[in-house]
Design an enzyme around this catalytic site. Structure first.
Site, short mmCIF file in Angstrom:
data_model
loop_
_atom_site.label_atom_id
_atom_site.label_comp_id
_atom_site.label_asym_id
_atom_site.label_seq_id
_atom_site.Cartn_x
_atom_site.Cartn_y
_atom_site.Cartn_z
N ASP A 107 -113.21 10.08 -57.98
CA ASP A 107 -114.57 10.05 -57.41
C ASP A 107 -114.49 10.00 -55.89
OD1 ASP A 107 -115.53 9.90 -59.98
OD2 ASP A 107 -115.73 7.71 -59.95
N1 URA Z 1 -112.43 6.51 -63.27
C1 URA Z 1 -113.50 6.46 -62.46
O1 URA Z 1 -114.51 5.87 -62.80
N2 URA Z 1 -113.42 7.05 -61.26
C2 URA Z 1 -112.33 7.69 -60.83
O2 URA Z 1 -112.33 8.20 -59.71
C3 URA Z 1 -111.20 7.74 -61.67
C4 URA Z 1 -111.29 7.15 -62.90
#
Ligand code: URA
Length: 247
Positions: A107
């Protein structure tokens, strides 16, 4: 046997310049093939057998590159984005010439281990749900993460779209009273073997808790190099490339 390719293509693939620039460099006598100056851009070279020098320096040709980045907050794991900078904006021109892309997504606000490559086959294997590549995350969670959560994660929690997660291993590292605002803050490590959209955040939502900081620390047997500051990256060694797929 390695494929032969034109010398101007080889050098432009490696980021030494555009094909037109390379032609000029050749004309200026800056390129040597097996210690002989060559001027013809259409010369065919075998990258595995031939030694090419540019401006006196040996050229290290490879078809694929593999990079490990300590992804910082604020960057999108994609090759382009309308609004935000992407992880490619962090890379030097010499690496961009290989046209790398991120293997999977973190993310925008997630930090930590991101592998970038132009090896589509490796990316495909690593991302295949059938491969169950292990990923370990460090997270800070608003709320008191308890043994009940450890148990729920070990059994497999259900996400907001009714997806039933495979078992994950949750380790509670530290619990801090009044660690965030007036709330308890829990520091945890979570190991999962799949990669659904926002998976870690949604797993905690399923037990009514909020991830406030997330960092990936490993993929397969490959661990984030602690010497890499946020926004730094380096090439992986051959052994490290193999470790991505090791259990
Ligand atoms: N899980 C998440 O919620 N975000 C990420 O970036 C990676 C795994």
């Amino acid at each position: 046997m390695a494929k032969k390719l034109r010398i101007d293509k080889m050098l432009s693939n490696l980021g030494y310049g555009t094909r037109t620039e390379i032609k000029r460099y050749l004309k200026n006598g800056m390129v040597e093939l097996n210690d002989i100056k060559i001027k013809d851009a259409s010369f065919q070279v075998d990258p595995e057998q031939d030694e090419v020098k540019f401006d006196g320096q040996k050229v290290n040709y490879r078809e694929f590159i593999y990079l490990m980045m300590n992804k910082p907050d604020g960057y999108i794991s994609a090759t382009s984005d309308k609004y935000d900078p992407t992880v490619l904006d962090i890379l030097d021109k010499e690496y961009l010439a290989f046209e790398p892309f991120p293997v999977g997504r973190l993310d925008k606000d997630t930090e930590g281990l991101l592998v970038l490559t132009n090896d589509g086959k490796l990316a495909h294997r690593v991302l295949s749900p059938k491969k169950h590549v292990k990923k370990i995350y460090y997270a800070e969670v608003r709320g008191n993460v308890t043994e009940m959560d450890v148990y729920a994660f070990a059994k497999g929690v259900k996400l907001d779209d009714d997806y039933e997660c495979q078992p994950g291993e949750l380790k509670i590292l530290e619990t801090i009273e009044n660690g965030i605002d007036e709330d308890v803050l829990s520091k945890i490590e979570l190991t999962i073997y799949e990669g659904k959209f926002h998976q870690v955040k949604r797993m905690f939502e399923s037990v009514d808790k909020e991830v406030v900081y997330l960092k990936r620390i490993s993929m397969g047997k490959l661990e984030l190099d602690e010497n890499l500051e946020l926004g730094e990256y380096r090439e992986l060694t051959d052994d490290e490339v193999k470790m991505i797929e090791e259990r």
